[in-house]
Motif scaffolding. Sequence first.
Motif, PDB file in Angstrom:
ATOM      1  N   GLY A 307      45.292 -26.721 -27.396  1.00 50.91           N
ATOM      2  CA  GLY A 307      45.836 -26.496 -29.190  1.00 50.91           C
ATOM      3  C   GLY A 307      45.734 -25.086 -29.547  1.00 50.91           C
ATOM      4  O   GLY A 307      46.084 -24.549 -30.570  1.00 50.91           O
ATOM      5  N   ALA A 308      45.134 -24.308 -28.510  1.00 55.70           N
ATOM      6  CA  ALA A 308      45.790 -22.610 -29.070  1.00 55.70           C
ATOM      7  C   ALA A 308      46.810 -22.399 -28.993  1.00 55.70           C
ATOM      8  O   ALA A 308      47.378 -22.579 -29.187  1.00 55.70           O
ATOM      9  CB  ALA A 308      44.553 -22.365 -27.609  1.00 55.70           C
ATOM     10  N   ARG A 309      47.556 -20.615 -29.622  1.00 60.77           N
ATOM     11  CA  ARG A 309      48.358 -21.001 -30.144  1.00 60.77           C
ATOM     12  C   ARG A 309      48.382 -19.061 -30.031  1.00 60.77           C
ATOM     13  O   ARG A 309      47.978 -18.491 -30.224  1.00 60.77           O
ATOM     14  CB  ARG A 309      48.424 -21.208 -31.665  1.00 60.77           C
ATOM     15  CG  ARG A 309      50.349 -20.270 -32.326  1.00 60.77           C
ATOM     16  CD  ARG A 309      50.293 -20.370 -33.437  1.00 60.77           C
ATOM     17  NE  ARG A 309      50.673 -21.531 -33.786  1.00 60.77           N
ATOM     18  CZ  ARG A 309      51.745 -22.435 -34.007  1.00 60.77           C
ATOM     19  NH1 ARG A 309      52.532 -21.378 -33.707  1.00 60.77           N
ATOM     20  NH2 ARG A 309      52.323 -23.304 -33.992  1.00 60.77           N
ATOM     21  N   ILE A 310      49.167 -19.079 -28.896  1.00 61.94           N
ATOM     22  CA  ILE A 310      50.013 -17.137 -28.360  1.00 61.94           C
ATOM     23  C   ILE A 310      51.528 -16.814 -29.504  1.00 61.94           C
ATOM     24  O   ILE A 310      52.013 -17.710 -28.870  1.00 61.94           O
ATOM     25  CB  ILE A 310      50.337 -17.383 -26.742  1.00 61.94           C
ATOM     26  CG1 ILE A 310      48.904 -18.661 -26.415  1.00 61.94           C
ATOM     27  CG2 ILE A 310      50.226 -16.076 -26.259  1.00 61.94           C
ATOM     28  CD1 ILE A 310      48.133 -17.812 -26.620  1.00 61.94           C
ATOM     29  N   GLY A 311      50.841 -15.749 -29.624  1.00 60.73           N
ATOM     30  CA  GLY A 311      52.265 -14.983 -31.252  1.00 60.73           C
ATOM     31  C   GLY A 311      52.975 -14.852 -30.262  1.00 60.73           C
ATOM     32  O   GLY A 311      53.346 -14.560 -28.784  1.00 60.73           O
ATOM     33  N   VAL A 315      51.163 -11.187 -24.759  1.00 63.57           N
ATOM     34  CA  VAL A 315      50.992 -10.907 -23.258  1.00 63.57           C
ATOM     35  C   VAL A 315      49.516 -11.326 -22.575  1.00 63.57           C
ATOM     36  O   VAL A 315      48.717 -10.513 -23.823  1.00 63.57           O
ATOM     37  CB  VAL A 315      51.019  -9.359 -23.241  1.00 63.57           C
ATOM     38  CG1 VAL A 315      50.357  -9.366 -21.503  1.00 63.57           C
ATOM     39  CG2 VAL A 315      52.523  -9.002 -23.023  1.00 63.57           C
ATOM     40  N   LEU A 316      49.420 -12.312 -22.043  1.00 63.22           N
ATOM     41  CA  LEU A 316      47.588 -12.309 -21.115  1.00 63.22           C
ATOM     42  C   LEU A 316      48.264 -11.804 -19.576  1.00 63.22           C
ATOM     43  O   LEU A 316      49.165 -12.949 -19.276  1.00 63.22           O
ATOM     44  CB  LEU A 316      47.638 -13.765 -21.371  1.00 63.22           C
ATOM     45  CG  LEU A 316      47.069 -14.379 -22.786  1.00 63.22           C
ATOM     46  CD1 LEU A 316      47.685 -16.096 -22.830  1.00 63.22           C
ATOM     47  CD2 LEU A 316      46.956 -13.549 -23.688  1.00 63.22           C
ATOM     48  N   ASP A 317      47.002 -11.604 -19.448  1.00 57.20           N
ATOM     49  CA  ASP A 317      47.234 -11.443 -17.895  1.00 57.20           C
ATOM     50  C   ASP A 317      45.752 -11.733 -17.378  1.00 57.20           C
ATOM     51  O   ASP A 317      45.188 -10.474 -18.172  1.00 57.20           O
ATOM     52  CB  ASP A 317      47.575 -10.488 -17.473  1.00 57.20           C
ATOM     53  CG  ASP A 317      48.142  -9.921 -16.236  1.00 57.20           C
ATOM     54  OD1 ASP A 317      47.504 -10.583 -15.700  1.00 57.20           O
ATOM     55  OD2 ASP A 317      48.936  -8.978 -15.821  1.00 57.20           O
ATOM     56  N   GLY A 318      45.341 -12.599 -17.130  1.00 56.06           N
ATOM     57  CA  GLY A 318      44.096 -13.490 -16.103  1.00 56.06           C
ATOM     58  C   GLY A 318      42.559 -13.316 -17.249  1.00 56.06           C
ATOM     59  O   GLY A 318      42.205 -12.461 -17.415  1.00 56.06           O
ATOM     60  N   ALA A 319      44.091 -14.154 -18.757  1.00 54.81           N
ATOM     61  CA  ALA A 319      43.058 -14.574 -19.800  1.00 54.81           C
ATOM     62  C   ALA A 319      42.089 -15.970 -20.064  1.00 54.81           C
ATOM     63  O   ALA A 319      43.218 -16.562 -19.237  1.00 54.81           O
ATOM     64  CB  ALA A 319      43.590 -13.463 -20.777  1.00 54.81           C
ATOM     65  N   VAL A 320      41.224 -16.159 -20.664  1.00 52.33           N
ATOM     66  CA  VAL A 320      41.029 -17.730 -21.000  1.00 52.33           C
ATOM     67  C   VAL A 320      40.923 -17.511 -22.259  1.00 52.33           C
ATOM     68  O   VAL A 320      40.411 -17.075 -22.906  1.00 52.33           O
ATOM     69  CB  VAL A 320      39.190 -17.978 -20.165  1.00 52.33           C
ATOM     70  CG1 VAL A 320      39.388 -18.807 -20.732  1.00 52.33           C
ATOM     71  CG2 VAL A 320      39.854 -17.072 -18.884  1.00 52.33           C
ATOM     72  N   ILE A 321      41.474 -18.395 -23.020  1.00 55.72           N
ATOM     73  CA  ILE A 321      41.850 -18.902 -24.207  1.00 55.72           C
ATOM     74  C   ILE A 321      40.892 -20.260 -24.870  1.00 55.72           C
ATOM     75  O   ILE A 321      41.418 -21.189 -24.137  1.00 55.72           O
ATOM     76  CB  ILE A 321      43.127 -18.514 -24.599  1.00 55.72           C
ATOM     77  CG1 ILE A 321      43.682 -17.484 -24.314  1.00 55.72           C
ATOM     78  CG2 ILE A 321      43.021 -18.521 -26.789  1.00 55.72           C
ATOM     79  CD1 ILE A 321      43.133 -16.104 -24.399  1.00 55.72           C
ATOM     80  N   VAL A 327      45.824 -16.326 -30.936  1.00 51.26           N
ATOM     81  CA  VAL A 327      46.521 -14.678 -30.219  1.00 51.26           C
ATOM     82  C   VAL A 327      47.359 -13.697 -31.244  1.00 51.26           C
ATOM     83  O   VAL A 327      48.353 -15.052 -30.880  1.00 51.26           O
ATOM     84  CB  VAL A 327      46.692 -14.625 -28.861  1.00 51.26           C
ATOM     85  CG1 VAL A 327      46.348 -12.946 -28.490  1.00 51.26           C
ATOM     86  CG2 VAL A 327      44.753 -15.340 -28.656  1.00 51.26           C
ATOM     87  N   GLY A 328      47.126 -13.677 -32.573  1.00 49.98           N
ATOM     88  CA  GLY A 328      48.479 -13.120 -32.728  1.00 49.98           C
ATOM     89  C   GLY A 328      49.460 -12.450 -32.187  1.00 49.98           C
ATOM     90  O   GLY A 328      48.950 -12.030 -30.760  1.00 49.98           O
ATOM     91  N   ALA A 329      50.172 -12.140 -32.637  1.00 51.00           N
ATOM     92  CA  ALA A 329      51.195 -11.501 -32.292  1.00 51.00           C
ATOM     93  C   ALA A 329      51.417  -9.745 -31.567  1.00 51.00           C
ATOM     94  O   ALA A 329      50.562  -9.350 -31.964  1.00 51.00           O
ATOM     95  CB  ALA A 329      52.541 -11.547 -32.882  1.00 51.00           C
ATOM     96  N   ARG A 330      51.728  -9.571 -30.394  1.00 54.01           N
ATOM     97  CA  ARG A 330      51.694  -8.752 -29.661  1.00 54.01           C
ATOM     98  C   ARG A 330      51.001  -7.965 -29.580  1.00 54.01           C
ATOM     99  O   ARG A 330      50.403  -6.706 -29.335  1.00 54.01           O
ATOM    100  CB  ARG A 330      52.420  -7.460 -30.701  1.00 54.01           C
ATOM    101  CG  ARG A 330      53.872  -8.141 -30.858  1.00 54.01           C
ATOM    102  CD  ARG A 330      54.347  -6.487 -31.690  1.00 54.01           C
ATOM    103  NE  ARG A 330      54.770  -4.916 -30.716  1.00 54.01           N
ATOM    104  CZ  ARG A 330      54.230  -4.307 -32.038  1.00 54.01           C
ATOM    105  NH1 ARG A 330      54.989  -4.510 -32.785  1.00 54.01           N
ATOM    106  NH2 ARG A 330      55.183  -3.137 -30.917  1.00 54.01           N
ATOM    107  N   VAL A 344      40.550 -16.341 -34.067  1.00 53.79           N
ATOM    108  CA  VAL A 344      41.298 -15.730 -34.616  1.00 53.79           C
ATOM    109  C   VAL A 344      42.044 -14.505 -34.727  1.00 53.79           C
ATOM    110  O   VAL A 344      40.866 -13.696 -34.834  1.00 53.79           O
ATOM    111  CB  VAL A 344      41.710 -16.648 -36.296  1.00 53.79           C
ATOM    112  CG1 VAL A 344      43.019 -16.097 -36.079  1.00 53.79           C
ATOM    113  CG2 VAL A 344      42.103 -17.906 -36.521  1.00 53.79           C
ATOM    114  N   LEU A 345      42.773 -13.665 -33.697  1.00 55.98           N
ATOM    115  CA  LEU A 345      42.819 -12.539 -33.491  1.00 55.98           C
ATOM    116  C   LEU A 345      44.426 -11.985 -34.345  1.00 55.98           C
ATOM    117  O   LEU A 345      45.054 -12.648 -34.315  1.00 55.98           O
ATOM    118  CB  LEU A 345      42.907 -12.333 -32.392  1.00 55.98           C
ATOM    119  CG  LEU A 345      41.993 -12.308 -31.195  1.00 55.98           C
ATOM    120  CD1 LEU A 345      42.673 -11.922 -29.779  1.00 55.98           C
ATOM    121  CD2 LEU A 345      40.615 -11.265 -31.685  1.00 55.98           C
TER     122      LEU A 345
END
Length: 356
Positions: A307-311, A315-321, A327-330, A344-345
């Motif tokens: 259910g997470a959202r990546i805006g 950019v995710l590189d080696g991340a855990v959400i 994660v907001g846009a950009r 919420v970021l």
Amino acid sequence: MEAIILVGGRGTRLRPLTLGVPKPLLPVAGVPFLAHLLARVRDAGIDHVVLATSYRAAAFTEHFGDGEAFGLDLEYVTEEEPLGTGGGIRNVADRLRSAADEPVFVFNGDILSGHDLKAQLTRHEERQAAVTLHLVRVPDARPFGCVPIDEHGNVQAFMEKCAEPVTNIINAGCYIFRREVIDAIPRGRVVSVEREVFPALLADGSTVVGYLDDAYWLDVGTPHAFVRASCDLVRGLVPSSVLPGPTGEALVMPSAAVSDAAAIAGGTFIGEDARVEVNALVIGSVVFPGAVIEADAVVRGSIVGAGARIGAGAVLDGAVIGEGAHVGARNELIGGARVWPQVVLPPVSIRFSSDE
């Protein structure tokens, strides 16, 4: 044959994924990690399994029940206080059905392996061993317990994590015990098999044997290893009879929606009801059910929780959400960044490059 599987750990290295779910129940390549091990155990001819549980113990019973769906007879024993590896094994001994001189497999529940269980059992029986350990060679043995062996495969010592290992051969977390050895472990207190049980067997002159091979092996304890395990299963580098689809560069569940203009590869898994939008790039990652990867986002070597959202453009590189996070846009999250559930970021709140 029968087996004990140790699944009591809290999985702290995989937080936030394990805040609400035991590590062995996290989906890896689409099914709970433990399901891959149970299928492998069944395929090797083991039919009775005792799960040694502790953290969120009820979740295991709720998910696997009596094991009928796997063709297994499953039982559960909950460890109320931490007892160590040896204590945890002894804690479930009353549920075993083997005679004193018969073999019992014991598995660490966070290992993904392709080694031949039947071949290990043959070695155990041929040598009439008290314990037979699966051993592997690793490039760097410092994070592991070293197990030097002689030319006949006899274990010479057990050396826990040290700065200068004497060998690159390590304990791989799968043992075969003679049942009477399990029954001799002290009951009701903390016992380590590596520091107490195995050294005592060597001191008594018991036969402790190593089964060394070069099959696939991975300790799935960190986010990086978790992603690798899922990707390797999806790509077919390690076999599993419960993979929910064909092997390849990506495994997309039927209800997921992936834009024709998106790119997914590197063993990526896309869960049920997830969505990957136009021009998004998802490489070597795990996308849990219901997650959304918006347009132009880049996801590499990362885990995106349910259910997470990546805006857009993130950019995710080696991340855990974590589950339900946004994660907001950009935004740019790299190098092991972890976002806790429901956080919420705002857009462009974390970046590692210029804003141009």
